[in-house]
Design a protein around this motif. Sequence first.
Motif, PDB file in Angstrom:
ATOM      1  N   TRP A  48       0.829  -1.203   0.000  1.00  0.00           N
ATOM      2  CA  TRP A  48       0.000   0.000   0.000  1.00  0.00           C
ATOM      3  C   TRP A  48       0.866   1.256   0.000  1.00  0.00           C
ATOM      4  N   ALA A  49       1.936   1.252   0.770  1.00  0.00           N
ATOM      5  CA  ALA A  49       2.732   2.472   0.973  1.00  0.00           C
ATOM      6  C   ALA A  49       3.647   2.798  -0.194  1.00  0.00           C
ATOM      7  N   TRP A  50       4.213   1.792  -0.833  1.00  0.00           N
ATOM      8  CA  TRP A  50       5.253   2.040  -1.836  1.00  0.00           C
ATOM      9  C   TRP A  50       4.821   3.003  -2.940  1.00  0.00           C
ATOM     10  N   PRO A  51       3.673   2.808  -3.585  1.00  0.00           N
ATOM     11  CA  PRO A  51       3.300   3.741  -4.660  1.00  0.00           C
ATOM     12  C   PRO A  51       2.921   5.134  -4.152  1.00  0.00           C
ATOM     13  N   ARG A  52       2.682   5.266  -2.868  1.00  0.00           N
ATOM     14  CA  ARG A  52       2.238   6.547  -2.318  1.00  0.00           C
ATOM     15  C   ARG A  52       3.365   7.365  -1.684  1.00  0.00           C
ATOM     16  N   LEU A  53       4.582   6.846  -1.738  1.00  0.00           N
ATOM     17  CA  LEU A  53       5.710   7.606  -1.185  1.00  0.00           C
ATOM     18  C   LEU A  53       5.879   8.895  -1.982  1.00  0.00           C
ATOM     19  N   SER A  55       4.007  11.557  -1.401  1.00  0.00           N
ATOM     20  CA  SER A  55       2.785  12.355  -1.281  1.00  0.00           C
ATOM     21  C   SER A  55       2.933  13.254  -0.065  1.00  0.00           C
ATOM     22  N   ASP A  58       0.480  13.402   3.111  1.00  0.00           N
ATOM     23  CA  ASP A  58       0.121  12.150   3.785  1.00  0.00           C
ATOM     24  C   ASP A  58       1.366  11.497   4.383  1.00  0.00           C
ATOM     25  N   ARG A  60       1.221   8.706   6.204  1.00  0.00           N
ATOM     26  CA  ARG A  60       0.985   7.269   6.395  1.00  0.00           C
ATOM     27  C   ARG A  60       1.982   6.376   5.669  1.00  0.00           C
ATOM     28  N   PRO A  61       2.347   6.649   4.413  1.00  0.00           N
ATOM     29  CA  PRO A  61       3.293   5.737   3.762  1.00  0.00           C
ATOM     30  C   PRO A  61       4.612   5.589   4.529  1.00  0.00           C
ATOM     31  N   GLU A 117     -11.384  -1.439  -0.199  1.00  0.00           N
ATOM     32  CA  GLU A 117      -9.949  -1.731  -0.352  1.00  0.00           C
ATOM     33  C   GLU A 117      -9.647  -3.179   0.038  1.00  0.00           C
TER      34      GLU A 117
END
Length: 168
Positions: A48-53, A55, A58, A60-61, A117
């Motif tokens: 979940w976190a890898w593609p959102r680094l 951002s 946020d 959370r990642p 999700e």
Amino acid sequence: MSDGRGPTGGPELGVGSDADGRNAPKKRLLRGVAVQAAAVAAAVHLLWAWPRLGSPPDARPYLFLAGSALAAAVAVATLRAGEYRRLYALGAGTLGTFLGGFLAWHGTGASAALAAEPLAVVAAIAEVVGVVAFLALYRLAPPTSVALERRRDEAPDEASGDGGEGPP
């Protein structure tokens, strides 16, 4: 001559059979379940976190990366270390924090977030199973002082090279 019982009526330190120790069938099963649950939870959070680094608004990642690293370290330590209640408490706390954080983040919309999700469903199931397994291991493990005493008692046997066996 000792009958193998300590002052409380239980087995003396270093005298109990393997069925009472770390490799008892119930403990092996629980340890396997706890390790797998921690590994699955860590993997799902990384996915979940890898593609959102990157951002910026946020955090959370980045928290998920740190939590995943901790969950993976606890899983490895659970496999390799002795019976340490503190380790099992750390495992339960790490997975419980993931679960509690999800519920706190989504609040009353947590069920809708789970429905939307699939990774969240897998993570939640793994976290609940892991928390239960780590808490069961915690309850079955001896106090840390006893585990350390056992380890200290076993160390001279290993150092002598005779594997703890008596004379031939």
